[in-house]
Design an enzyme around this catalytic site. Structure first.
Site, PDB file in Angstrom:
ATOM      1  N   ILE A  21       0.842  -1.202   0.000  1.00 23.62           N
ATOM      2  CA  ILE A  21       0.000   0.000   0.000  1.00 23.62           C
ATOM      3  C   ILE A  21       0.880   1.256   0.000  1.00 23.62           C
ATOM      4  CG2 ILE A  21      -1.777   1.265   1.288  1.00 23.62           C
ATOM      5  CD1 ILE A  21      -2.663  -1.546   2.404  1.00 23.62           C
ATOM      6  N   LEU A  42      12.473  -3.013   5.119  1.00 24.44           N
ATOM      7  CA  LEU A  42      12.388  -3.982   4.016  1.00 24.44           C
ATOM      8  C   LEU A  42      12.146  -5.405   4.517  1.00 24.44           C
ATOM      9  CD1 LEU A  42      15.179  -2.666   1.555  1.00 24.44           C
ATOM     10  CD2 LEU A  42      12.754  -2.039   1.646  1.00 24.44           C
ATOM     11  N   SER A  43      11.562  -5.552   5.720  1.00 23.61           N
ATOM     12  CA  SER A  43      11.305  -6.903   6.250  1.00 23.61           C
ATOM     13  C   SER A  43      10.243  -7.624   5.422  1.00 23.61           C
ATOM     14  CB  SER A  43      10.873  -6.837   7.719  1.00 23.61           C
ATOM     15  OG  SER A  43       9.686  -6.078   7.849  1.00 23.61           O
ATOM     16  N   LEU A  68      12.011   0.946  12.462  1.00 23.15           N
ATOM     17  CA  LEU A  68      11.411   2.030  13.270  1.00 23.15           C
ATOM     18  C   LEU A  68      11.659   1.857  14.765  1.00 23.15           C
ATOM     19  CD1 LEU A  68       7.833   2.942  12.006  1.00 23.15           C
ATOM     20  CD2 LEU A  68       9.814   4.435  12.172  1.00 23.15           C
ATOM     21  N   SER A 133      -7.484  -0.749  10.259  1.00 22.39           N
ATOM     22  CA  SER A 133      -8.063  -1.837   9.477  1.00 22.39           C
ATOM     23  C   SER A 133      -9.486  -2.117   9.919  1.00 22.39           C
ATOM     24  CB  SER A 133      -7.196  -3.083   9.717  1.00 22.39           C
ATOM     25  OG  SER A 133      -7.846  -4.235   9.268  1.00 22.39           O
ATOM     26  N   TYR A 157      -2.863  -9.457  15.818  1.00 22.29           N
ATOM     27  CA  TYR A 157      -2.639  -8.402  14.822  1.00 22.29           C
ATOM     28  C   TYR A 157      -3.690  -7.308  14.979  1.00 22.29           C
ATOM     29  CZ  TYR A 157      -3.355  -5.947  10.430  1.00 22.29           C
ATOM     30  OH  TYR A 157      -3.580  -4.962   9.502  1.00 22.29           O
ATOM     31  N   LYS A 161      -3.694  -3.083  16.143  1.00 21.49           N
ATOM     32  CA  LYS A 161      -4.352  -1.945  15.476  1.00 21.49           C
ATOM     33  C   LYS A 161      -5.224  -1.182  16.474  1.00 21.49           C
ATOM     34  CE  LYS A 161      -2.752  -2.382  11.344  1.00 21.49           C
ATOM     35  NZ  LYS A 161      -1.671  -1.475  10.976  1.00 21.49           N
ATOM     36  N   TYR A 184      -8.903   0.566   6.657  1.00 21.47           N
ATOM     37  CA  TYR A 184      -8.985  -0.012   5.312  1.00 21.47           C
ATOM     38  C   TYR A 184      -9.844  -1.266   5.357  1.00 21.47           C
ATOM     39  CZ  TYR A 184      -4.237   2.176   5.010  1.00 21.47           C
ATOM     40  OH  TYR A 184      -3.134   2.982   5.066  1.00 21.47           O
ATOM     41  N   GLY A 305     -11.690 -18.141  12.598  1.00 19.21           N
ATOM     42  CA  GLY A 305     -11.622 -16.691  12.823  1.00 19.21           C
ATOM     43  C   GLY A 305     -12.272 -15.873  11.726  1.00 19.21           C
TER      44      GLY A 305
HETATM   45  P1  NAD Z   1       3.323  -4.513   3.626  1.00 21.95           P
HETATM   46  O1  NAD Z   1       3.879  -5.601   4.474  1.00 21.95           O
HETATM   47  O2  NAD Z   1       3.467  -4.623   2.168  1.00 21.95           O
HETATM   48  O3  NAD Z   1       3.904  -3.105   4.107  1.00 21.95           O
HETATM   49  C1  NAD Z   1       4.333  -2.854   5.416  1.00 21.95           C
HETATM   50  C2  NAD Z   1       5.759  -2.329   5.344  1.00 21.95           C
HETATM   51  O4  NAD Z   1       6.230  -2.035   6.661  1.00 21.95           O
HETATM   52  C3  NAD Z   1       6.732  -3.318   4.723  1.00 21.95           C
HETATM   53  O5  NAD Z   1       7.416  -2.677   3.659  1.00 21.95           O
HETATM   54  C4  NAD Z   1       7.679  -3.693   5.851  1.00 21.95           C
HETATM   55  O6  NAD Z   1       8.986  -3.946   5.393  1.00 21.95           O
HETATM   56  C5  NAD Z   1       7.592  -2.442   6.733  1.00 21.95           C
HETATM   57  N1  NAD Z   1       7.886  -2.657   8.156  1.00 21.95           N
HETATM   58  C6  NAD Z   1       7.349  -3.565   9.005  1.00 21.95           C
HETATM   59  N2  NAD Z   1       7.860  -3.417  10.231  1.00 21.95           N
HETATM   60  C7  NAD Z   1       8.738  -2.381  10.176  1.00 21.95           C
HETATM   61  C8  NAD Z   1       9.586  -1.740  11.122  1.00 21.95           C
HETATM   62  N3  NAD Z   1       9.665  -2.172  12.387  1.00 21.95           N
HETATM   63  N4  NAD Z   1      10.361  -0.713  10.716  1.00 21.95           N
HETATM   64  C9  NAD Z   1      10.305  -0.284   9.416  1.00 21.95           C
HETATM   65  N5  NAD Z   1       9.540  -0.845   8.483  1.00 21.95           N
HETATM   66  C10 NAD Z   1       8.763  -1.876   8.859  1.00 21.95           C
HETATM   67  O7  NAD Z   1       1.782  -4.363   4.037  1.00 21.95           O
HETATM   68  P2  NAD Z   1       0.645  -3.493   3.359  1.00 21.95           P
HETATM   69  O8  NAD Z   1      -0.387  -4.426   2.866  1.00 21.95           O
HETATM   70  O9  NAD Z   1       1.222  -2.468   2.471  1.00 21.95           O
HETATM   71  O10 NAD Z   1       0.048  -2.807   4.654  1.00 21.95           O
HETATM   72  C11 NAD Z   1       0.459  -1.521   5.079  1.00 21.95           C
HETATM   73  C12 NAD Z   1      -0.271  -1.163   6.373  1.00 21.95           C
HETATM   74  O11 NAD Z   1      -1.680  -1.241   6.149  1.00 21.95           O
HETATM   75  C13 NAD Z   1       0.016  -2.128   7.518  1.00 21.95           C
HETATM   76  O12 NAD Z   1       0.078  -1.390   8.712  1.00 21.95           O
HETATM   77  C14 NAD Z   1      -1.198  -3.037   7.525  1.00 21.95           C
HETATM   78  O13 NAD Z   1      -1.451  -3.561   8.811  1.00 21.95           O
HETATM   79  C15 NAD Z   1      -2.289  -2.074   7.099  1.00 21.95           C
HETATM   80  N6  NAD Z   1      -3.436  -2.746   6.495  1.00 21.95           N
HETATM   81  C16 NAD Z   1      -3.241  -3.591   5.432  1.00 21.95           C
HETATM   82  C17 NAD Z   1      -4.326  -4.254   4.879  1.00 21.95           C
HETATM   83  C18 NAD Z   1      -4.137  -5.217   3.741  1.00 21.95           C
HETATM   84  O14 NAD Z   1      -5.022  -6.039   3.505  1.00 21.95           O
HETATM   85  N7  NAD Z   1      -3.042  -5.170   3.002  1.00 21.95           N
HETATM   86  C19 NAD Z   1      -5.609  -4.032   5.381  1.00 21.95           C
HETATM   87  C20 NAD Z   1      -5.773  -3.156   6.448  1.00 21.95           C
HETATM   88  C21 NAD Z   1      -4.668  -2.510   6.996  1.00 21.95           C
HETATM   89  C1  WQD Z   2     -11.123 -12.647   1.956  1.00 20.33           C
HETATM   90  C2  WQD Z   2     -12.181 -13.721   1.754  1.00 20.33           C
HETATM   91  C3  WQD Z   2     -11.780 -15.687   3.075  1.00 20.33           C
HETATM   92  C4  WQD Z   2      -8.063 -16.810   1.012  1.00 20.33           C
HETATM   93  C5  WQD Z   2      -7.646 -10.049   6.104  1.00 20.33           C
HETATM   94  C6  WQD Z   2      -7.331  -9.624   7.504  1.00 20.33           C
HETATM   95  C7  WQD Z   2      -7.753  -8.200   7.715  1.00 20.33           C
HETATM   96  C8  WQD Z   2      -7.177  -7.274   6.638  1.00 20.33           C
HETATM   97  C9  WQD Z   2      -7.402  -7.807   5.262  1.00 20.33           C
HETATM   98  C10 WQD Z   2      -5.204  -6.243   7.440  1.00 20.33           C
HETATM   99  C11 WQD Z   2     -12.613 -14.405   3.051  1.00 20.33           C
HETATM  100  C12 WQD Z   2     -11.660 -16.008   1.608  1.00 20.33           C
HETATM  101  C13 WQD Z   2      -9.215 -16.177   1.420  1.00 20.33           C
HETATM  102  C14 WQD Z   2      -8.169 -18.084   0.383  1.00 20.33           C
HETATM  103  C15 WQD Z   2     -10.555 -17.971   0.616  1.00 20.33           C
HETATM  104  N1  WQD Z   2      -5.770  -7.122   6.739  1.00 20.33           N
HETATM  105  N2  WQD Z   2     -10.441 -16.746   1.226  1.00 20.33           N
HETATM  106  N3  WQD Z   2      -9.418 -18.612   0.223  1.00 20.33           N
HETATM  107  O1  WQD Z   2      -9.841 -12.302   5.896  1.00 20.33           O
HETATM  108  O2  WQD Z   2     -11.221 -10.419   4.904  1.00 20.33           O
HETATM  109  O3  WQD Z   2      -9.049  -9.930   5.897  1.00 20.33           O
HETATM  110  O4  WQD Z   2      -6.985  -9.169   5.184  1.00 20.33           O
HETATM  111  O5  WQD Z   2      -5.669  -5.490   8.229  1.00 20.33           O
HETATM  112  O6  WQD Z   2      -7.301  -7.858   8.965  1.00 20.33           O
HETATM  113  O7  WQD Z   2      -8.033 -10.468   8.404  1.00 20.33           O
HETATM  114  O8  WQD Z   2      -9.109 -11.132   3.757  1.00 20.33           O
HETATM  115  O9  WQD Z   2      -8.157 -11.878   1.637  1.00 20.33           O
HETATM  116  O10 WQD Z   2      -7.750 -13.283   3.692  1.00 20.33           O
HETATM  117  O11 WQD Z   2     -10.044 -13.189   2.709  1.00 20.33           O
HETATM  118  O12 WQD Z   2     -11.652 -18.493   0.458  1.00 20.33           O
HETATM  119  O13 WQD Z   2      -7.166 -18.720   0.020  1.00 20.33           O
HETATM  120  O14 WQD Z   2     -11.607 -14.768   0.948  1.00 20.33           O
HETATM  121  O15 WQD Z   2     -12.378 -16.739   3.775  1.00 20.33           O
HETATM  122  O16 WQD Z   2     -13.962 -14.708   2.924  1.00 20.33           O
HETATM  123  P1  WQD Z   2      -9.888 -11.036   5.163  1.00 20.33           P
HETATM  124  P2  WQD Z   2      -8.656 -12.383   2.930  1.00 20.33           P
END
Ligand code: NAD
Ligand code: WQD
Length: 350
Positions: A21, A42-43, A68, A133, A157, A161, A184, A305
């Protein structure tokens, strides 16, 4: 260079900016004429994502590979630059891993945030936008979900948040810092250039990366977790939002706090979602349209879950941030497929 709002935001620090993102947010920030500094360890990402961001935007990003949690090194970034706002994305995000390794999640996500907030206080940085989230709503009693719904996380997790939201609320109440919490829903898709997108390490946990790897022939079939939910076709329903729409929401959030500086809400949460739910089967069907062939799937037991249905009421963000998700599910699929076919190994070159 452009300045956002009366609060004059011109330089933005993006933590986690090399991630999925974050990289899309960097493009939007650069396009808006802002200066971008990224801190990422870059983890879970690659510096190549930032090279591609620069290519798309035709502008440079200042990158620091720093954890961080390393306060001394983070401090040097704040000493070196005048930062007007922070977008805080850095964090670990796997629900499953967080159940196995809760301490790692609390340490990384919470402690990083504390270090960052200490810097904001010390260096008088007034604005922070936090990546929260929909997971903070747990299993909502009804849909669509508004920001007023009760908050309860169901895994470590999600609890990080929720805890960070509470920490930020306390900080906003006791200091000069203004906070925007962006909750999000399910970000998917990729930049339309096909240059940046989601590049998960190992087996993907989320639906879209898994579906696209099956479509590529890299995996056999999609396992659909549960076909007996009380939904349109028995499979789980979620609010999938294009990552570029999500990224644009951050620019609107910055605009809002820049305009509001010194008045109004000091900490406000907004849902970033489309307001529409799609089932797993609907997503697979839409992906088949985008890639032009059938995707094999099998319905298996529910994933522990998981919830039946979750989608946003995004009215508050529509009205107060003047933001609206615009891209359709077919566009999300098309962009995911373009990214996947152009980058079958993500950012890895071999
Ligand atoms: P991502 O893992 O691609 O990005 C997170 C970044 O943070 C990575 O580049 C990682 O290297 C960096 N990072 C982690 N710990 C760190 C630290 N201690 N110091 C410096 N850098 C660090 O994940 P994303 O999907 O881009 O998500 C970005 C944010 O959005 C996260 O906080 C995630 O929880 C939140 N979020 C993501 C989703 C989703 O579905 N992708 C949904 C809701 C919220
Ligand atoms: C979406 C739908 C699964 C994988 C998670 C985190 C949430 C947020 C977003 C960060 C569900 C189904 C999935 C598969 C499947 N992240 N599914 N087969 O669970 O809504 O949310 O990511 O904040 O915190 O919990 O997203 O993409 O895992 O699943 O059937 O191989 O797809 O059951 O209905 P989810 P998801």
């Amino acid at each position: 260079m452009r300045i956002l709002g009366r609060g004059r935001i011109k330089t933005v620090l993006v933590t986690g900016g090399a991630g999925y993102i974050g990289s899309h947010i960097c493009v939007e920030l650069l396009d808006a004429g802002l200066e971008v500094i990224v801190v990422d360890n870059l983890s879970n990402s690659s510096q190549e994502a930032l090279n591609r961001v620069e290519k798309i935007a035709g502008k440079t990003v200042l990158f620091y590979q720093i954890d961080l949690q390393d306060k001394a090194r983070v401090k040097t970034v704040f000493e070196t630059h005048t930062i007007d706002a922070v977008i805080h994305l850095a964090g670990l995000k796997s629900v499953g891993d967080s159940g196995r390794l809760p301490l790692k999640y609390y340490q990384n996500n919470i402690y990083s945030t504390l270090v960052l907030l200490e810097m904001l206080e010390q260096f008088s940085v007034k604005n922070i936008v936090f990546s929260s989230s929909a997971t903070v709503y747990g299993d909502p009693a009804t849909v669509p979900v508004t920001e007023q719904f009760p908050l309860r996380a169901t895994n470590p997790y999600g609890r990080t948040k929720l805890m960070i939201e509470e920490i930020l609320r306390d900080v906003a109440n006791s200091s000069h810092i203004q906070v925007v919490l962006l909750r999000y829903f399910n970000p998917i898709g990729a930049h339309e250039s096909g240059l940046i997108g989601e590049a998960p390490n190992g087996s993907p946990n989320n639906l879209l990366p898994y579906v696209s790897q099956v479509a590529m022939g890299q995996r056999d079939k999609v396992l659909i977790f549960g076909g007996d939910y009380p939904t349109i076709d028995g499979t789980g329903v979620r609010d999938y939002i294009h990552v570029v729409d999500l990224a644009k929401g951050h620019i609107r959030a910055l605009q809002k706090i820049a305009e509001n500086e010194g008045k109004g809400e000091r900490c406000q949460a907004y849902n970033l979602g489309t307001g529409h739910g799609h089932s797993v089967i609907e997503v697979i069907n839409a992906f088949e349209e985008a890639c032009g062939h059938k995707i094999t799937y099998k319905i298996v037991d529910r994933r522990s879950g998981d919830i039946a249905e979750c989608y946003a009421n995004p009215n508050l963000a529509n009205q107060k941030l003047n933001w609206r998700a615009e891209k359709t599910l077919p566009e999300m699929m098309k962009d995911t497929w373009r990214w996947q076919t152009k980058n079958p190994k993500g950012y890895k070159s071999d």
